[in-house]
Design an enzyme around this catalytic site. Structure first.
Site, PDB file in Angstrom:
ATOM      1  N   GLY A  36       0.835  -1.207   0.000  1.00  0.00           N
ATOM      2  CA  GLY A  36       0.000   0.000   0.000  1.00  0.00           C
ATOM      3  C   GLY A  36       0.869   1.257   0.000  1.00  0.00           C
ATOM      4  N   HIS A  37       1.900   1.266   0.861  1.00  0.00           N
ATOM      5  CA  HIS A  37       2.824   2.411   0.873  1.00  0.00           C
ATOM      6  C   HIS A  37       3.559   2.514  -0.459  1.00  0.00           C
ATOM      7  CE1 HIS A  37       2.908   1.471   5.367  1.00  0.00           C
ATOM      8  NE2 HIS A  37       2.569   2.738   5.353  1.00  0.00           N
ATOM      9  N   GLU A 148      -6.338   6.268   0.904  1.00  0.00           N
ATOM     10  CA  GLU A 148      -7.754   6.432   1.240  1.00  0.00           C
ATOM     11  C   GLU A 148      -8.219   5.470   2.333  1.00  0.00           C
ATOM     12  OE1 GLU A 148      -9.563   6.156  -2.623  1.00  0.00           O
ATOM     13  OE2 GLU A 148      -9.548   8.338  -2.884  1.00  0.00           O
ATOM     14  N   SER A 186       0.121  -1.797   8.212  1.00  0.00           N
ATOM     15  CA  SER A 186       1.298  -2.282   8.944  1.00  0.00           C
ATOM     16  C   SER A 186       0.862  -3.145  10.124  1.00  0.00           C
ATOM     17  CB  SER A 186       2.108  -1.099   9.460  1.00  0.00           C
ATOM     18  OG  SER A 186       2.427  -0.255   8.382  1.00  0.00           O
TER      19      SER A 186
END
Ligand code: PAF
Length: 291
Positions: A36-37, A148, A186
């Site tokens: 995602g990061h 988001e 995370s």
């Protein structure tokens, strides 16, 4: 990729880049990086000459000290992922560098912060605004990238940028999900095998609920979703709200908004997970494909 630990060195490096006409993008993170990061970093790399990624587990946004202690820290692995993604600068300051003295600033985001995460995590968004405003001041980014998944955080940061009259463009990026739909976080690494299985039910139930949007009364749908989630082993819903996507205020009728989002926080064992779903018919393709 340069690794920088001090504000003076960061500013000096970025001044040189800015003076040679380069655009600067920022991805603020607390590390323990996942796909995602990396999606944010890749977008930042694609849209800017210089991509700065900050890794800082910000103590002022943790209202639960245990959560701060248990927050995963994987700096060496993070560097490898950032290098591979094309990041130009990893900024990894320590706490004294960022807070040489306590930050006493108090932000006021009005009704935006009085619901959901703001109501259940008092002081959380003030801490987020403290660190993000400091990072914006240090980096002076042209664009800054936020996921988001933290839907309310995104709204708060847009509001903060407006209140402080900053010229940074806030770029919202879609939620990245695991194969089984679980929103990447995370915190997912703290789930055991059976909790991880249960956690996947959160998005599964949210996706299914979309077919009831506009048909089942909001209060009824909310109650049903909470009940179904709470029946899954290890899951306990903290809140599920169906809100206007701009004001974040809870809705009682589907007709009251043309941008409707369902936001949820669920404890899976001891790990607190959040997710959200766009209930608006013109929602992003990703969500529609899953139904
Ligand atoms: O979303 C996060 O990881 C954090 O809240 C942020 C924006 C990096 C501020 O510490």
């Amino acid at each position: 990729m340069k690794v920088i630990h001090t504000i003076s060195s960061l500013k000096c490096t970025l001044n040189d880049e800015r003076n040679s006409g380069k655009s600067i993008g920022l991805v603020p993170t607390m590390g323990a990086l996942h796909a995602g990061h990396i999606a944010l970093v890749e977008r930042c790399v694609a849209e800017n000459d210089i991509c700065v990624v900050s890794i800082f587990v910000n103590p002022t946004q943790f209202n639960d000290k245990n959560d701060l202690l248990k927050y995963p820290r994987t700096l060496e692995a993070d560097y490898e992922l950032l290098k591979a993604a094309g990041c130009s600068i990893a900024f990894t300051p320590d706490v004294n560098e960022i807070y040489p003295e306590p930050d006493t600033r108090v932000f006021n985001f009005g009704s935006l912060e009085q619901v959901m995460e703001g109501a259940f995590r008092p002081g959380h968004f003030n801490g987020v605004a403290q660190i993000v405003s400091k990072l914006f001041d240090m980096v002076q980014p042209d664009k800054a990238y936020f996921g988001e998944k933290d839907f309310q955080q995104l709204a708060i940061i847009c509001e903060m940028t407006k209140q402080l009259q900053l010229s940074t463009i806030i770029v919202p990026c879609p939620i990245v999900r695991e194969e089984d739909g679980l929103a990447m976080s995370s915190r997912n690494t703290r789930l055991n095998i059976s909790e991880r299985e249960s956690a996947a039910k959160i998005s599964e139930i949210l996706f299914k609920s979309r077919s009831f949007a506009g048909r089942t009364p909001i209060a009824e749908l909310k109650q049903q979703i909470i009940q179904i989630i709470d029946e899954v082993p290890s899951l306990r819903t903290e809140y599920f709200e169906i809100v206007d996507g701009k004001t974040l205020q809870p809705l009682s009728d589907w007709k009251d908004s043309d941008y409707i989002v369902g936001c949820i926080a669920v404890f899976c064992g001891e790990v607190r997970l959040i997710d959200n779903i766009n209930f608006t018919p013109k929602s992003p393709k990703g969500d529609l494909e899953r139904l």
